[in-house]
Enzyme design. Structure first.
Site, PDB file in Angstrom:
ATOM      1  N   ASP A  70       0.875  -1.162   0.000  1.00 38.93           N
ATOM      2  CA  ASP A  70       0.000   0.000   0.000  1.00 38.93           C
ATOM      3  C   ASP A  70       0.921   1.223   0.000  1.00 38.93           C
ATOM      4  O   ASP A  70       2.090   1.129   0.390  1.00 38.93           O
ATOM      5  CB  ASP A  70      -0.865  -0.035   1.270  1.00 38.93           C
ATOM      6  CG  ASP A  70      -1.681   1.214   1.442  1.00 38.93           C
ATOM      7  OD1 ASP A  70      -2.419   1.566   0.503  1.00 38.93           O
ATOM      8  OD2 ASP A  70      -1.581   1.843   2.511  1.00 38.93           O
ATOM      9  N   ASP A  91      -0.059   5.159   0.695  1.00 35.32           N
ATOM     10  CA  ASP A  91      -0.292   6.136   1.771  1.00 35.32           C
ATOM     11  C   ASP A  91      -0.400   5.412   3.119  1.00 35.32           C
ATOM     12  O   ASP A  91      -1.269   4.562   3.290  1.00 35.32           O
ATOM     13  CB  ASP A  91      -1.586   6.909   1.466  1.00 35.32           C
ATOM     14  CG  ASP A  91      -1.956   7.868   2.582  1.00 35.32           C
ATOM     15  OD1 ASP A  91      -1.046   8.368   3.262  1.00 35.32           O
ATOM     16  OD2 ASP A  91      -3.164   8.107   2.780  1.00 35.32           O
ATOM     17  N   GLY A 129      -7.180   4.709   2.713  1.00 39.28           N
ATOM     18  CA  GLY A 129      -7.341   3.585   1.789  1.00 39.28           C
ATOM     19  C   GLY A 129      -8.649   3.598   1.024  1.00 39.28           C
ATOM     20  O   GLY A 129      -8.915   2.703   0.225  1.00 39.28           O
ATOM     21  N   ARG A 168     -11.406   8.317  -3.719  1.00 37.01           N
ATOM     22  CA  ARG A 168     -11.747   9.745  -3.639  1.00 37.01           C
ATOM     23  C   ARG A 168     -13.259   9.945  -3.492  1.00 37.01           C
ATOM     24  O   ARG A 168     -13.731  10.664  -2.618  1.00 37.01           O
ATOM     25  CB  ARG A 168     -11.241  10.443  -4.903  1.00 37.01           C
ATOM     26  CG  ARG A 168     -11.156  11.945  -4.805  1.00 37.01           C
ATOM     27  CD  ARG A 168     -10.610  12.513  -6.095  1.00 37.01           C
ATOM     28  NE  ARG A 168      -9.357  11.886  -6.492  1.00 37.01           N
ATOM     29  CZ  ARG A 168      -8.835  11.926  -7.724  1.00 37.01           C
ATOM     30  NH1 ARG A 168      -9.467  12.583  -8.682  1.00 37.01           N
ATOM     31  NH2 ARG A 168      -7.695  11.316  -8.005  1.00 37.01           N
ATOM     32  N   SER A 217      -5.023   5.142  -4.771  1.00 38.21           N
ATOM     33  CA  SER A 217      -4.838   6.495  -5.306  1.00 38.21           C
ATOM     34  C   SER A 217      -4.605   6.522  -6.813  1.00 38.21           C
ATOM     35  O   SER A 217      -3.818   5.755  -7.348  1.00 38.21           O
ATOM     36  CB  SER A 217      -3.655   7.173  -4.615  1.00 38.21           C
ATOM     37  OG  SER A 217      -3.449   8.445  -5.177  1.00 38.21           O
ATOM     38  N   ARG A 218      -5.287   7.475  -7.450  1.00 37.30           N
ATOM     39  CA  ARG A 218      -5.034   7.712  -8.873  1.00 37.30           C
ATOM     40  C   ARG A 218      -3.765   8.525  -9.070  1.00 37.30           C
ATOM     41  O   ARG A 218      -3.286   8.682 -10.185  1.00 37.30           O
ATOM     42  CB  ARG A 218      -6.206   8.466  -9.494  1.00 37.30           C
ATOM     43  CG  ARG A 218      -7.451   7.629  -9.513  1.00 37.30           C
ATOM     44  CD  ARG A 218      -8.569   8.303 -10.237  1.00 37.30           C
ATOM     45  NE  ARG A 218      -9.654   7.356 -10.308  1.00 37.30           N
ATOM     46  CZ  ARG A 218     -10.680   7.441 -11.126  1.00 37.30           C
ATOM     47  NH1 ARG A 218     -10.752   8.430 -11.972  1.00 37.30           N
ATOM     48  NH2 ARG A 218     -11.622   6.541 -11.111  1.00 37.30           N
ATOM     49  N   ASN A 219      -3.243   9.061  -7.983  1.00 41.39           N
ATOM     50  CA  ASN A 219      -2.017   9.865  -8.056  1.00 41.39           C
ATOM     51  C   ASN A 219      -0.780   9.045  -7.697  1.00 41.39           C
ATOM     52  O   ASN A 219       0.307   9.621  -7.536  1.00 41.39           O
ATOM     53  CB  ASN A 219      -2.133  11.075  -7.120  1.00 41.39           C
ATOM     54  CG  ASN A 219      -3.211  12.044  -7.596  1.00 41.39           C
ATOM     55  OD1 ASN A 219      -3.101  12.618  -8.667  1.00 41.39           O
ATOM     56  ND2 ASN A 219      -4.275  12.191  -6.823  1.00 41.39           N
ATOM     57  N   ASP A 253      -1.704  -0.467   6.052  1.00 40.63           N
ATOM     58  CA  ASP A 253      -1.940   0.282   7.302  1.00 40.63           C
ATOM     59  C   ASP A 253      -3.436   0.441   7.580  1.00 40.63           C
ATOM     60  O   ASP A 253      -3.798   0.957   8.647  1.00 40.63           O
ATOM     61  CB  ASP A 253      -1.324   1.683   7.225  1.00 40.63           C
ATOM     62  CG  ASP A 253      -2.078   2.577   6.253  1.00 40.63           C
ATOM     63  OD1 ASP A 253      -2.311   2.141   5.109  1.00 40.63           O
ATOM     64  OD2 ASP A 253      -2.464   3.697   6.641  1.00 40.63           O
TER      65      ASP A 253
HETATM   66  P1  B16 Z   1      -6.604   9.863  -4.834  1.00 43.99           P
HETATM   67  P2  B16 Z   1      -3.638   4.259  -0.366  1.00 43.99           P
HETATM   68  C1  B16 Z   1      -5.480   6.202  -0.633  1.00 43.99           C
HETATM   69  O1  B16 Z   1      -4.157   5.755  -0.757  1.00 43.99           O
HETATM   70  C2  B16 Z   1      -5.571   7.194   0.507  1.00 43.99           C
HETATM   71  O2  B16 Z   1      -5.268   6.544   1.750  1.00 43.99           O
HETATM   72  C3  B16 Z   1      -6.995   7.729   0.588  1.00 43.99           C
HETATM   73  O3  B16 Z   1      -7.078   8.686   1.630  1.00 43.99           O
HETATM   74  C4  B16 Z   1      -7.337   8.390  -0.762  1.00 43.99           C
HETATM   75  O4  B16 Z   1      -8.682   8.876  -0.751  1.00 43.99           O
HETATM   76  C5  B16 Z   1      -7.176   7.350  -1.873  1.00 43.99           C
HETATM   77  O5  B16 Z   1      -5.837   6.863  -1.862  1.00 43.99           O
HETATM   78  C6  B16 Z   1      -7.477   7.929  -3.249  1.00 43.99           C
HETATM   79  O6  B16 Z   1      -6.512   8.893  -3.567  1.00 43.99           O
HETATM   80  O7  B16 Z   1      -7.611  10.925  -4.537  1.00 43.99           O
HETATM   81  O8  B16 Z   1      -5.191  10.381  -4.977  1.00 43.99           O
HETATM   82  O9  B16 Z   1      -7.002   9.031  -6.040  1.00 43.99           O
HETATM   83  O10 B16 Z   1      -3.603   4.191   1.141  1.00 43.99           O
HETATM   84  O11 B16 Z   1      -4.590   3.231  -0.979  1.00 43.99           O
HETATM   85  O12 B16 Z   1      -2.273   4.245  -0.989  1.00 43.99           O
HETATM   86 MG    MG Z   2      -2.915   3.186   3.211  1.00 44.64          MG
END
Ligand code: B16
Ligand code: MG
Length: 213
Positions: free
Chosen positions: A9, A11, A46, A49, A116-118, A170
């Site tokens: 994972d 974040d 996790g 969005r 995350s898409r980022n 996490d």
């Molecule tokens: P984005 P992970 C997750 O990352 C974040 O924990 C979560 O808070 C966020 O909303 C999600 O990614 C989507 O992120 O807006 O950048 O597409 O923990 O799965 O790495």
């Molecule tokens: Mg995470």
């Protein structure tokens, strides 16, 4: 236990972007007059969005149109991407480079499994991209954790059977997703470790090196 692949994972495991998600969501919540604090932010770990915004809207007493929701999501992400430019070494988990290099040296394939898409931007920004054989993220899935899709796809990208993969997470949603994917898991952080859902508990990322010997 020998694992042929490890799926990380992003974040909360490899880096800490939650404070940046917090700032970006806080801007949207303040604009709409919705209460939002660190405790609500914690529930977004996790979670995708769109689903994160649904959680924030639980304490909103008005209805938003689909177009208004889309506009809020666009604005939140625009702000978040701006904030990602400030991401630096201090946002990287302790021992990340050392752990990833040691696992690669053992011949273990490495993937990212993030909602995350980022994810590609974050990996590039932190210098983590070269350590991974595959990235499965919010861009290639239709259902987010606790659905196992992101990890199932990561194992496919690595060309490995799920049972030969270990997920490092996490978030409770991520540990459930790993179990549903038929993968062992390693929990990091108080909430994940305390849930008792993981196969292994880690103190720090570097504990993975001994676990995989
Ligand atoms: P984005 P992970 C997750 O990352 C974040 O924990 C979560 O808070 C966020 O909303 C999600 O990614 C989507 O992120 O807006 O950048 O597409 O923990 O799965 O790495
Ligand atoms: Mg995470």
């Amino acid at each position: 236990m020998t694992y042929q692949g490890i799926i990380f994972d992003l974040d909360g495991v490899l880096c800490y972007t939650d404070r940046l998600h917090y700032l970006a969501w806080k801007g949207i919540a303040d604009e709409l007059g919705i209460f939002f604090d660190e405790t609500v932010n914690h529930r977004l770990r996790g979670v995708s969005r769109r689903e994160s915004f649904n959680i924030i809207l639980e304490s909103y007493d008005k209805e938003l149109t689909e177009a208004e929701i889309e506009e809020c999501l666009r604005k939140k992400n625009e702000h978040y991407v701006q904030l990602l430019a400030t991401l630096g070494d201090e946002d990287l988990a302790e021992g990340a480079f050392e752990t990833l290099a040691a696992l690669r040296a053992m011949g273990i394939k490495l993937a990212v499994g993030s909602s995350s898409r980022n994810a590609p931007t974050i990996l590039r920004r932190l210098g983590l991209t070269p350590y991974f054989d595959a990235v499965s993220d919010g861009n290639n899935i239709t259902k987010s954790k606790p659905d196992p899709e992101v990890f199932v796809m990561a194992a496919e990208f690595l060309d490995l059977q799920p049972a030969r993969c270990l997920v490092v997470e996490d978030a409770v949603a991520g540990l459930i997703a790993a179990r549903e994917a038929n993968m062992d898991s390693a929990a990091i952080g108080d909430e994940a470790v305390g849930s008792g859902l993981a196969t292994h508990a880690l103190g720090t990322l570097t504990d993975l090196i001994d676990l995989c010997k």
